[in-house]
Design a protein around this motif. Structure first.
Motif: not given
Length: 125
Positions: A1-9, A16-22, A112-122
């Motif tokens: 089992q793999v857990q994925l957590v995104e952040s940085g949106g 501009g720039s953004l840096r997303l992390s998983c 892909f077997g595993y997905w994170g919950q997502g992070t919004q980029v606007t």
């Protein structure tokens, strides 16, 4: 089992720039092929960038080449997506994916077997 957590949106102006992390945890064998996907309202999910841990090979969708950079730090269990020169069309929910398998087309495995919950980029113009 793999857990994925995104952040940085977040929200940023065009150019501009953004840096997303998983942050990932779980089976190391499932993180050998990882990727970032995105989905804008009313559109299908599309692959943005992928990374193959063995050899560090990376692939990018044509619409982000030269602007986005995918990287992976196995020691820190983190995958990142550095996004520069952002455009309004980059606005979407961005998802981290792991455990890629199946036929590879354009650098992206079919599944892909595993997905994170997502992070919004606007990105505003």
């Amino acid at each position: 089992q793999v857990q994925l957590v995104e952040s940085g949106g977040g929200s940023v102006q065009a150019g501009g720039s953004l840096r997303l992390s998983c942050a990932f945890s779980g089976s190391s064998s499932s993180t050998k092929i990882m990727a970032w996907f995105r989905q804008a309202p009313g559109k299908e999910r599309e692959g943005v960038a992928s990374i193959f841990t063995a050899g560090g090979t990376t692939y990018y969708a044509d619409f982000v080449k030269g602007r986005f950079t995918i990287s992976q730090d196995i020691a820190k269990n983190t995958m990142t997506l550095q996004m520069n020169s952002l455009e309004p069309d980059d606005t979407a929910m961005y998802y981290c994916a792991a455990g890629g398998y199946g036929a590879v087309v354009g650098g992206f495995p079919a599944h892909f077997g595993y997905w994170g919950q997502g992070t919004q980029v606007t990105v505003s113009s």
